[in-house]
Structure formats: C-alpha cells, structure tokens
Write a protein that holds these residues in place. Structure first.
Motif, mmCIF file in Angstrom:
data_model
loop_
_atom_site.group_PDB
_atom_site.id
_atom_site.type_symbol
_atom_site.label_atom_id
_atom_site.label_comp_id
_atom_site.label_asym_id
_atom_site.label_seq_id
_atom_site.Cartn_x
_atom_site.Cartn_y
_atom_site.Cartn_z
ATOM 1 N N VAL A 59 0.872 -1.168 0.000
ATOM 2 C CA VAL A 59 0.000 0.000 0.000
ATOM 3 C C VAL A 59 0.914 1.224 0.000
ATOM 4 O O VAL A 59 1.440 1.601 1.049
ATOM 5 C CB VAL A 59 -0.929 0.026 1.243
ATOM 6 N N PRO A 60 1.140 1.821 -1.165
ATOM 7 C CA PRO A 60 2.045 2.969 -1.213
ATOM 8 C C PRO A 60 1.562 4.121 -0.341
ATOM 9 O O PRO A 60 0.356 4.383 -0.264
ATOM 10 C CB PRO A 60 2.031 3.368 -2.691
ATOM 11 N N ARG A 61 2.510 4.775 0.301
ATOM 12 C CA ARG A 61 2.207 5.927 1.151
ATOM 13 C C ARG A 61 1.439 6.968 0.330
ATOM 14 O O ARG A 61 1.797 7.266 -0.795
ATOM 15 C CB ARG A 61 3.501 6.530 1.686
ATOM 16 N N ALA A 68 -7.226 5.136 3.721
ATOM 17 C CA ALA A 68 -8.357 4.424 4.324
ATOM 18 C C ALA A 68 -7.930 3.468 5.435
ATOM 19 O O ALA A 68 -8.766 2.957 6.172
ATOM 20 C CB ALA A 68 -9.101 3.654 3.245
ATOM 21 N N GLY A 69 -6.617 3.203 5.558
ATOM 22 C CA GLY A 69 -6.125 2.312 6.605
ATOM 23 C C GLY A 69 -5.984 0.857 6.209
ATOM 24 O O GLY A 69 -5.854 -0.016 7.071
ATOM 25 N N ILE A 70 -5.983 0.564 4.926
ATOM 26 C CA ILE A 70 -5.779 -0.814 4.473
ATOM 27 C C ILE A 70 -4.320 -1.195 4.725
ATOM 28 O O ILE A 70 -3.414 -0.420 4.446
ATOM 29 C CB ILE A 70 -6.170 -0.969 2.988
ATOM 30 N N LYS A 71 -4.132 -2.390 5.281
ATOM 31 C CA LYS A 71 -2.790 -2.816 5.695
ATOM 32 C C LYS A 71 -2.129 -3.730 4.675
ATOM 33 O O LYS A 71 -2.744 -4.666 4.168
ATOM 34 C CB LYS A 71 -2.860 -3.533 7.042
ATOM 35 N N PRO A 72 -0.823 -3.487 4.416
ATOM 36 C CA PRO A 72 -0.066 -4.349 3.495
ATOM 37 C C PRO A 72 0.525 -5.557 4.223
ATOM 38 O O PRO A 72 0.536 -5.620 5.457
ATOM 39 C CB PRO A 72 1.057 -3.426 3.037
ATOM 40 N N THR A 73 1.042 -6.496 3.456
ATOM 41 C CA THR A 73 1.806 -7.616 3.987
ATOM 42 C C THR A 73 3.188 -7.080 4.367
ATOM 43 O O THR A 73 3.769 -6.297 3.624
ATOM 44 C CB THR A 73 1.915 -8.720 2.927
ATOM 45 N N VAL A 74 3.695 -7.494 5.530
ATOM 46 C CA VAL A 74 5.004 -7.006 5.971
ATOM 47 C C VAL A 74 5.865 -8.160 6.474
ATOM 48 O O VAL A 74 5.361 -9.153 6.980
ATOM 49 C CB VAL A 74 4.874 -5.931 7.084
ATOM 50 N N LYS A 75 7.178 -7.983 6.309
ATOM 51 C CA LYS A 75 8.129 -8.934 6.876
ATOM 52 C C LYS A 75 8.403 -8.515 8.303
ATOM 53 O O LYS A 75 8.601 -7.334 8.593
ATOM 54 C CB LYS A 75 9.429 -8.934 6.078
ATOM 55 N N THR A 76 8.430 -9.492 9.198
ATOM 56 C CA THR A 76 8.755 -9.234 10.590
ATOM 57 C C THR A 76 9.886 -10.163 11.001
ATOM 58 O O THR A 76 10.274 -11.052 10.240
ATOM 59 C CB THR A 76 7.536 -9.486 11.509
ATOM 60 N N ILE A 77 10.371 -9.992 12.191
ATOM 61 C CA ILE A 77 11.415 -10.883 12.703
ATOM 62 C C ILE A 77 10.899 -12.319 12.756
ATOM 63 O O ILE A 77 11.625 -13.262 12.471
ATOM 64 C CB ILE A 77 11.877 -10.420 14.102
ATOM 65 N N ASP A 134 -15.038 -2.977 7.142
ATOM 66 C CA ASP A 134 -15.416 -2.187 5.973
ATOM 67 C C ASP A 134 -14.623 -0.897 6.002
ATOM 68 O O ASP A 134 -14.635 -0.166 6.996
ATOM 69 C CB ASP A 134 -16.910 -1.879 5.977
ATOM 70 N N MET A 135 -13.929 -0.626 4.902
ATOM 71 C CA MET A 135 -13.088 0.566 4.785
ATOM 72 C C MET A 135 -13.690 1.483 3.712
ATOM 73 O O MET A 135 -14.063 1.001 2.642
ATOM 74 C CB MET A 135 -11.668 0.183 4.382
ATOM 75 N N GLN A 136 -13.776 2.768 4.002
ATOM 76 C CA GLN A 136 -14.243 3.738 3.018
ATOM 77 C C GLN A 136 -13.027 4.241 2.239
ATOM 78 O O GLN A 136 -12.123 4.833 2.819
ATOM 79 C CB GLN A 136 -14.958 4.906 3.708
#
Length: 150
Positions: A59-61, A68-77, A134-136
C-alpha cells in the motif's frame, strides 16, 4: 531470476483495454480508477490464508488505500505478517483479481466505495483468524495520458 515475484500477477479486463486504447488513439486524457494496492494472485492467497479474496501486498504511502487504513503484507522478525484480504467492494464479493479489477472499473476517480477486508487477528488451532472490516476508500486515478491524435 530470484523468484521474488513468483505468484504475483494481474489481469486487465478486455473492455478496459479497449476503452484505454480508444482514448489514447483519439487523444483523450485516459484516467483509470485505482484504490492504490498491489496484490497477490487469488490462488496464492487461498494457499497462504485459506480465504478466497485478494491479499494486499503493498500500500504505497499517500494512496487511497493507505488513507483508508488498508494494511499491506510485511516482513517481521518472526516471518511474514499477512496484509488485509479484499473480499468485497460495495457488497459485491471479491474472490480473485479479475473480480477486483472489474469492480473497480465501475467507478470514477473521486467516488467513495466500501472495500470489505479480512484482517488477521491471530491464530486458533493452527489456523489464522480474521476480523471483517469495511473501509471507506476514495477511488484515485492512474495512467493520466494526453497524447496527440494519430
């Protein structure tokens, strides 16, 4: 190759291609509706999450999805934390990328749509658990082109 893009794909509906080509040939500014995400193909989404839908990879900045607050996939420890999975637009089920793209094409930049996502909230019995949200999202525009007539 490294295989880093393995499983990433997209499809453009033929009606969209026809409209864009017609606009470019006639010299009209072509603006396509977007929500501002990159996504994983639905078959891989199903394999990773057990859910039919479209997994959000990035989700590009500043994009409509980011606002809208949609979350991307992220790498974590600990590994990879799956992003939101798009499962609906304005009440229409989204089970794959073709559904997503064809439904977004129904709107114009500036329209506000309801994007239904599943967000991972944990694990129970070895399976991921999700919360539906639900995201607007205000539809954005991409591919603005203004070319001279041929």
């Amino acid at each position: 190759t490294t295989g880093g893009s393995s499983g990433i794909g997209f499809a453009i509906p033929s009606d969209t291609i026809k409209a864009v080509v017609k606009g470019i040939i006639s010299g009209v500014e072509v603006r396509r509706p977007v929500i501002g995400i990159t996504f994983l193909e639905s078959q891989s989404t199903m394999q990773l999450s057990g859910v039919k839908g479209v997994l959000v990879l990035d989700v590009p900045r500043g994009s409509p999805a980011a606002k809208a607050g949609i979350k991307p996939t992220v790498k974590t420890i600990a590994g990879v934390e799956l992003g939101d999975i798009v499962v609906g637009i304005n009440g229409t089920p989204i089970t794959g990328e073709a559904d997503l793209l064809s439904n977004i094409e129904k709107f114009k930049p500036g329209d506000v749509i309801k994007v239904t996502v599943l967000r991972g909230v944990g694990e129970s019995g070895g399976k991921a658990t999700f919360k539906q949200m639900d995201m607007q999202v205000e539809v954005g525009a991409a591919g603005a082109t203004n070319l001279p007539k041929f």
